[in-house]
Design a protein around this motif. Structure first.
Motif, mmCIF file in Angstrom:
data_model
loop_
_atom_site.group_PDB
_atom_site.id
_atom_site.type_symbol
_atom_site.label_atom_id
_atom_site.label_comp_id
_atom_site.label_asym_id
_atom_site.label_seq_id
_atom_site.Cartn_x
_atom_site.Cartn_y
_atom_site.Cartn_z
ATOM 1 N N ASP A 124 46.154 39.772 43.088
ATOM 2 C CA ASP A 124 46.071 38.515 42.321
ATOM 3 C C ASP A 124 44.925 37.670 42.879
ATOM 4 O O ASP A 124 44.322 38.018 43.918
ATOM 5 N N GLU A 125 44.651 36.529 42.202
ATOM 6 C CA GLU A 125 43.501 35.707 42.611
ATOM 7 C C GLU A 125 43.700 35.086 43.992
ATOM 8 O O GLU A 125 42.749 34.872 44.738
ATOM 9 N N GLY A 158 36.263 37.511 38.094
ATOM 10 C CA GLY A 158 37.690 37.738 37.834
ATOM 11 C C GLY A 158 38.057 39.204 37.656
ATOM 12 O O GLY A 158 37.264 40.110 37.903
ATOM 13 N N ARG A 280 36.858 28.074 39.699
ATOM 14 C CA ARG A 280 37.934 29.082 39.831
ATOM 15 C C ARG A 280 39.118 28.679 38.949
ATOM 16 O O ARG A 280 39.680 29.507 38.232
ATOM 17 N N ARG A 284 40.511 30.773 35.637
ATOM 18 C CA ARG A 284 41.876 31.326 35.482
ATOM 19 C C ARG A 284 42.493 30.859 34.159
ATOM 20 O O ARG A 284 43.118 31.622 33.443
ATOM 21 N N ARG A 288 43.359 33.282 30.838
ATOM 22 C CA ARG A 288 44.690 33.291 30.206
ATOM 23 C C ARG A 288 44.558 32.994 28.712
ATOM 24 O O ARG A 288 45.084 33.702 27.859
#
Ligand code: TK8
Length: 346
Positions: A124-125, A158, A280, A284, A288
């Motif tokens: 994950d990030e 990403g 960032r 994200r 999404r």
């Protein structure tokens, strides 16, 4: 006026004309900059409405406000000044001051950056942030000055997903024979070969027409890039593989950096960090939101099962082992320890 003084005047006029023709000077004169403001040409590969472009816009605002106009940032989006590699080379030559490329195409310069291209490395990030902002990411930044570059930190490209115009990709066998554009990066090329695809490395700027004309069947990029670059117009299937996390690295020309007074370096460093945190978060959010928009625009979306992703991981294991040897066990060991520590604290 005698002959020699006429000649002297002619030489003066000619050298003044030559000076004005030189790129650096012309830009300063033509950009309405006041004589004391220093122009910073900052180029990125993605669009102004992609979080990479939004982060650059915030960086510009902070730098110009904090320097009270002493520094002026001229942003260039959508690869106007070239692709990642070309812009990075321009920084080394001192004909451009800032760019924010993916780390992947830099492996020709700093091979160790290839460890971030290991498939299925980050879950994950948060894990990516911990490694990039921790000792390993910072250690790799220290390798840049010898290449004429100063790295001020990491922004986010990403998790990458696969698109193609042939069929959904779930299991390993679905990769067989697919012509997939990759970044110019040896780990990506070997990983897609191991999965049975035909990798075709090329700059991002050539990708849309390569898909439109069938030179390649597909590509892989984070959802926000797929959406803002309108790849859904030439791609039917979106497979949520999330097979690699790619960082952006904030690069400054060392030639430019070395001439800056420390106060201006601090302004630029702080602005890169502040805009990076914002970028960032926006990235994200954009990744999404992009999924819903791509489905609305007609992309057929599939998500490989855990078992199917494990099948892909199995196929690329030998690639990771080979590049662990090449980039150095110790660096990879440090990164894995960092990851284990982050997972324990999660
Ligand atoms: C943009 C590139 C791009 C990268 C690629 O400058 O080339 O596929 O993912 O986003 O860095």
């Amino acid at each position: 006026m005698n002959q020699s003084s006429k000649k002297g005047v002619l030489v003066l006029i000619l050298s003044a004309l030559l000076l004005l023709a030189s790129p650096g000077c012309g830009t300063a004169v033509s950009s309405q900059a006041t004589e004391q403001s220093r122009i910073i040409r900052a180029g990125v590969g993605l669009k102004e409405d992609h979080p990479q472009g939004m982060g650059l816009a915030l960086f510009k605002e902070i730098v110009e406000q904090k320097s009270e106009g002493r520094l002026q940032v001229d942003p260039y989006y959508s690869g106007q000044l070239g692709d990642d590699l070309r812009m990075t080379t321009a920084l080394q030559a001192g004909t451009m001051e800032i760019t924010i490329p993916s780390t992947s195409p830099l492996v020709g310069m700093v091979p160790e950056y290839g460890i971030f291209d290991f498939p299925f490395l980050f879950r994950d990030e948060g894990e990516a942030d911990a490694v990039l902002d921790g000792p390993v990411g910072q250690e790799l930044l220290k390798k840049l000055p010898e290449h004429g570059l100063v790295g001020l930190g990491y922004w986010e490209n990403g998790f990458r997903n696969l698109t193609n115009d042939q069929h959904p990709v779930n299991a390993v066998e679905d990769f067989r024979g697919l012509k997939i554009r990759t970044m110019q990066n040896e780990v990506h090329i070997d990983a897609f070969k191991a999965l049975g695809a035909n990798p075709s490395p090329m700059p991002l700027s050539e990708l849309f027409s390569a898909m439109e004309t069938g030179v390649v069947d597909g590509q892989e990029n984070p959802l926000a890039t797929i959406e803002t670059n309108k790849y859904d117009e030439v791609q039917k299937h979106l497979s949520l593989t999330e097979h690699v996390y790619t960082p952006f690295v904030f690069l400054v020309s060392k030639k430019f950096w070395d001439e800056l007074p420390s106060a201006d370096r601090n302004i630029i460093r702080d602005a890169a960090r502040q805009a990076g945190l914002y970028q960032r978060e926006e990235n994200r959010k954009a990744n999404r939101d992009a999924l819903a928009r791509l489905e609305e625009r007609g992309m057929k979306v599939n998500r490989p099962s855990t078992a199917e992703r494990e099948g892909m991981e199995e196929k690329v294991r030998t690639v990771i082992e080979r590049y662990t040897q090449k980039y150095g066990d110790q660096l990879v060991e440090e990164m894995m320890q960092e990851l284990e520590k982050t997972r324990r604290n999660h």
